[in-house]
Design a protein around this motif. Structure first.
Motif, PDB file in Angstrom:
ATOM      1  N   LEU A 279      39.504  30.861  26.699  1.00 49.96           N
ATOM      2  CA  LEU A 279      40.694  31.679  26.496  1.00 49.96           C
ATOM      3  C   LEU A 279      41.970  30.845  26.639  1.00 49.96           C
ATOM      4  CD1 LEU A 279      39.634  34.899  28.434  1.00 49.96           C
ATOM      5  CD2 LEU A 279      39.639  34.538  25.962  1.00 49.96           C
ATOM      6  N   ASP A 280      41.861  29.720  27.355  1.00 51.29           N
ATOM      7  CA  ASP A 280      43.007  28.815  27.510  1.00 51.29           C
ATOM      8  C   ASP A 280      43.052  27.753  26.411  1.00 51.29           C
ATOM      9  OD1 ASP A 280      43.984  30.076  29.760  1.00 51.29           O
ATOM     10  OD2 ASP A 280      42.863  28.810  31.149  1.00 51.29           O
ATOM     11  N   GLY A 281      42.165  27.890  25.422  1.00 47.18           N
ATOM     12  CA  GLY A 281      42.188  26.974  24.293  1.00 47.18           C
ATOM     13  C   GLY A 281      41.288  25.766  24.423  1.00 47.18           C
ATOM     14  N   GLU A 282      40.458  25.719  25.450  1.00 49.83           N
ATOM     15  CA  GLU A 282      39.552  24.590  25.641  1.00 49.83           C
ATOM     16  C   GLU A 282      38.180  24.896  25.036  1.00 49.83           C
ATOM     17  OE1 GLU A 282      39.516  23.224  29.724  1.00 49.83           O
ATOM     18  OE2 GLU A 282      41.536  24.041  30.052  1.00 49.83           O
ATOM     19  N   ALA A 283      37.289  23.886  25.036  1.00 53.83           N
ATOM     20  CA  ALA A 283      35.952  24.045  24.471  1.00 53.83           C
ATOM     21  C   ALA A 283      34.924  23.457  25.433  1.00 53.83           C
ATOM     22  CB  ALA A 283      35.857  23.376  23.106  1.00 53.83           C
ATOM     23  N   PRO A 284      34.594  24.170  26.507  1.00 57.00           N
ATOM     24  CA  PRO A 284      33.597  23.663  27.460  1.00 57.00           C
ATOM     25  C   PRO A 284      32.227  23.528  26.797  1.00 57.00           C
ATOM     26  CG  PRO A 284      34.132  25.962  27.925  1.00 57.00           C
ATOM     27  CD  PRO A 284      35.116  25.498  26.903  1.00 57.00           C
ATOM     28  N   ASN A 285      31.429  22.586  27.302  1.00 57.54           N
ATOM     29  CA  ASN A 285      30.135  22.269  26.696  1.00 57.54           C
ATOM     30  C   ASN A 285      29.247  23.490  26.489  1.00 57.54           C
ATOM     31  OD1 ASN A 285      31.022  19.654  26.884  1.00 57.54           O
ATOM     32  ND2 ASN A 285      29.589  19.040  28.505  1.00 57.54           N
ATOM     33  N   VAL A 286      29.245  24.410  27.463  1.00 56.61           N
ATOM     34  CA  VAL A 286      28.305  25.530  27.413  1.00 56.61           C
ATOM     35  C   VAL A 286      28.625  26.525  26.304  1.00 56.61           C
ATOM     36  CG1 VAL A 286      27.688  25.370  29.839  1.00 56.61           C
ATOM     37  CG2 VAL A 286      29.605  26.813  29.154  1.00 56.61           C
ATOM     38  N   PHE A 287      29.773  26.369  25.655  1.00 54.57           N
ATOM     39  CA  PHE A 287      30.135  27.275  24.569  1.00 54.57           C
ATOM     40  C   PHE A 287      30.252  26.559  23.215  1.00 54.57           C
ATOM     41  CE2 PHE A 287      31.788  30.196  27.938  1.00 54.57           C
ATOM     42  CZ  PHE A 287      31.152  31.351  27.513  1.00 54.57           C
ATOM     43  N   THR A 288      29.785  25.314  23.131  1.00 52.02           N
ATOM     44  CA  THR A 288      29.988  24.566  21.897  1.00 52.02           C
ATOM     45  C   THR A 288      28.678  24.278  21.173  1.00 52.02           C
ATOM     46  OG1 THR A 288      29.929  22.454  23.070  1.00 52.02           O
ATOM     47  CG2 THR A 288      32.092  23.475  22.760  1.00 52.02           C
ATOM     48  N   LYS A 289      28.720  24.371  19.860  1.00 55.63           N
ATOM     49  CA  LYS A 289      27.550  24.095  19.041  1.00 55.63           C
ATOM     50  C   LYS A 289      27.167  22.624  19.096  1.00 55.63           C
ATOM     51  CE  LYS A 289      29.364  26.081  15.372  1.00 55.63           C
ATOM     52  NZ  LYS A 289      29.485  26.607  13.996  1.00 55.63           N
ATOM     53  N   GLU A 290      28.156  21.745  19.317  1.00 58.60           N
ATOM     54  CA  GLU A 290      27.877  20.311  19.386  1.00 58.60           C
ATOM     55  C   GLU A 290      26.883  19.974  20.497  1.00 58.60           C
ATOM     56  OE1 GLU A 290      31.222  21.006  16.945  1.00 58.60           O
ATOM     57  OE2 GLU A 290      30.854  21.678  19.014  1.00 58.60           O
ATOM     58  N   PHE A 291      26.864  20.789  21.550  1.00 61.95           N
ATOM     59  CA  PHE A 291      25.923  20.584  22.645  1.00 61.95           C
ATOM     60  C   PHE A 291      24.738  21.555  22.570  1.00 61.95           C
ATOM     61  CE2 PHE A 291      29.641  18.407  24.310  1.00 61.95           C
ATOM     62  CZ  PHE A 291      29.078  17.295  24.920  1.00 61.95           C
ATOM     63  N   SER A 292      24.507  22.134  21.380  1.00 57.96           N
ATOM     64  CA  SER A 292      23.411  23.092  21.174  1.00 57.96           C
ATOM     65  C   SER A 292      23.486  24.227  22.193  1.00 57.96           C
ATOM     66  CB  SER A 292      22.048  22.391  21.254  1.00 57.96           C
ATOM     67  OG  SER A 292      21.936  21.402  20.274  1.00 57.96           O
ATOM     68  N   ALA A 293      24.709  24.716  22.401  1.00 60.87           N
ATOM     69  CA  ALA A 293      24.938  25.697  23.453  1.00 60.87           C
ATOM     70  C   ALA A 293      25.458  27.021  22.870  1.00 60.87           C
ATOM     71  CB  ALA A 293      25.903  25.136  24.490  1.00 60.87           C
ATOM     72  N   GLY A 294      25.939  27.867  23.758  1.00 63.37           N
ATOM     73  CA  GLY A 294      26.363  29.213  23.396  1.00 63.37           C
ATOM     74  C   GLY A 294      25.599  30.224  24.213  1.00 63.37           C
ATOM     75  N   ALA A 295      25.976  31.482  24.098  1.00 68.08           N
ATOM     76  CA  ALA A 295      25.409  32.518  24.962  1.00 68.08           C
ATOM     77  C   ALA A 295      23.915  32.753  24.710  1.00 68.08           C
ATOM     78  CB  ALA A 295      26.182  33.825  24.792  1.00 68.08           C
ATOM     79  N   LEU A 296      23.476  32.682  23.458  1.00 63.40           N
ATOM     80  CA  LEU A 296      22.051  32.879  23.170  1.00 63.40           C
ATOM     81  C   LEU A 296      21.217  31.830  23.886  1.00 63.40           C
ATOM     82  CD1 LEU A 296      19.730  34.255  21.594  1.00 63.40           C
ATOM     83  CD2 LEU A 296      20.173  32.620  19.748  1.00 63.40           C
ATOM     84  N   GLN A 297      21.647  30.582  23.809  1.00 64.94           N
ATOM     85  CA  GLN A 297      20.898  29.490  24.413  1.00 64.94           C
ATOM     86  C   GLN A 297      20.969  29.520  25.940  1.00 64.94           C
ATOM     87  OE1 GLN A 297      19.387  28.660  21.356  1.00 64.94           O
ATOM     88  NE2 GLN A 297      19.472  26.564  22.068  1.00 64.94           N
ATOM     89  N   ASP A 298      22.094  29.956  26.476  1.00 64.18           N
ATOM     90  CA  ASP A 298      22.311  29.872  27.917  1.00 64.18           C
ATOM     91  C   ASP A 298      21.754  31.080  28.664  1.00 64.18           C
ATOM     92  OD1 ASP A 298      23.189  28.724  30.276  1.00 64.18           O
ATOM     93  OD2 ASP A 298      25.155  29.651  30.156  1.00 64.18           O
ATOM     94  N   LEU A 299      22.096  32.286  28.222  1.00 65.57           N
ATOM     95  CA  LEU A 299      21.625  33.495  28.902  1.00 65.57           C
ATOM     96  C   LEU A 299      20.611  34.282  28.074  1.00 65.57           C
ATOM     97  CD1 LEU A 299      24.679  35.041  30.792  1.00 65.57           C
ATOM     98  CD2 LEU A 299      23.000  33.358  31.556  1.00 65.57           C
ATOM     99  N   GLY A 300      20.783  34.297  26.757  1.00 71.32           N
ATOM    100  CA  GLY A 300      19.846  35.028  25.913  1.00 71.32           C
ATOM    101  C   GLY A 300      18.425  34.516  26.030  1.00 71.32           C
TER     102      GLY A 300
END
Length: 333
Positions: free
Chosen positions: A161-182
């Motif tokens: 929300l502050d305009g950053e791109a942490p690893n856990v939300f980026t496709k470059e690190f094969s991440a996102g909510a499906l991969q992390d919690l889903g």
């Protein structure tokens, strides 16, 4: 004793190391971190024998039996492959690998190194409460699907929300909510119901281009399993598995801390086992059992079951991403 090395120094690795100590089956032989100070501090805190900033050097010098890999998702494959090539067994945090291609390559490498074992650290399906769910489900005369939910607001979303791109939300690190919690409710669905016939995914994208939450549908022959997951909001809804008049109720498809059975009048019978001292303890005990006596019949049977779950979860996660048009750079390799 099993000589274990670790990759990663975050909270999940700390929890794992504490579970290793409680099991009394492992010794923390080595710690790997890209940063010398961080690795040395983690090693000192947990009484590890050595710390390394060169991963292959650790595999070569530390005389490891196994290594726990808790790096960003996109790094799992390469680190796992190098360990296998050094005849070191691997415990890989979920989701173990980014796509089918990576899983296929790992399975091929395992065939070339038959003494090496691969475990995916899906802690919740090793717990006594999972066993209660499985036993209760087997006793239902009819199964009519499930609604599984796991949504927890991530503090990292504040960064988004502050305009950053942490690893856990980026496709470059094969991440996102499906991969992390889903992956938690997906793992639960696969372990209980097997491979679905087809899947659908309806993701909600965020500013990073990754998914912040979503709804997955796993379609089986006679019923559907729906999965609601997310890291941008909280859900306090129970998860349910539907019989005919009975319903298995689970407080969280990720934690499995409370399990009950409601009868046809809605009365709830608590089936929960006592709270665990460490939620990772059951899995490290299971892994140790296989590593220390791989040829025992029950251990080999369990290992093959867990491996099948891991392969199927990998396939379903990939199929869901394809259905939801969520592509990772790792898919192009």
């Amino acid at each position: 004793m099993i000589r274990m090395g670790t990759v990663g120094t975050n909270w999940i690795t700390q929890q794992l190391v504490e579970a290793l100590a409680l099991s009394k089956s492992y010794e923390l032989a080595a710690v790997y971190s890209r940063h010398a100070d961080t690795g040395a501090a983690f090693a000192a805190k947990n009484h590890a024998q050595a710390s390394y900033t060169d991963y292959e050097e650790m595999l070569t010098q530390a005389d490891l039996d196994a290594v726990y890999i808790a790096s960003p998702n996109s790094l799992h494959f390469e680190q796992a492959m190098v360990a296998i090539q050094h005849d070191v067994s691997i415990v890989v945090e979920k989701p173990a690998f980014s796509n089918r291609q990576e899983m296929t390559a790992i399975l091929a490498a395992l065939k070339q190194h038959p003494q090496v074992k691969f475990f995916e650290a899906a802690r919740h399906v090793h717990t006594p409460n999972f066993q209660q769910i499985e036993k209760t489900l087997t006793g239902l005369p009819t199964v009519q699907g499930a609604a599984l939910t796991f949504m927890k607001y991530s503090s990292r979303y504040d960064q988004v929300l502050d305009g950053e791109a942490p690893n856990v939300f980026t496709k470059e690190f094969s991440a996102g909510a499906l991969q992390d919690l889903g992956v938690y409710p997906i793992y639960l669905a696969i372990a209980l119901f097997g491979q679905p016939e087809n899947v659908s995914l309806f993701p909600t994208l965020i500013a990073t281009g990754g998914d912040g939450k979503g709804l997955a549908v796993l379609r089986y022959t006679d019923y559907d399993v729906t999965v609601a997951y997310g890291k941008t909001s909280n859900s306090y809804a129970s998860s349910e598995i539907y019989g005919l008049k009975e319903t298995i109720e689970i407080d969280s498809a990720g934690e499995l801390t409370k399990v009950g059975l409601r009868d046809d009048q809605g009365a709830l019978t608590d089936l929960s086992e006592p709270a665990l001292e460490n939620p990772m303890l059951p899995e490290v005990i299971d892994f140790a059992r296989v590593l220390l006596a791989p040829e025992e019949t029950q251990n080999e049977k369990d290992y093959q079951r867990w491996l099948k779950w891991s392969i199927t979860v990998n396939d379903v996660l990939y199929s869901l991403r394809v259905a939801g048009n969520l592509r990772f750079p790792a898919d192009e390799h």
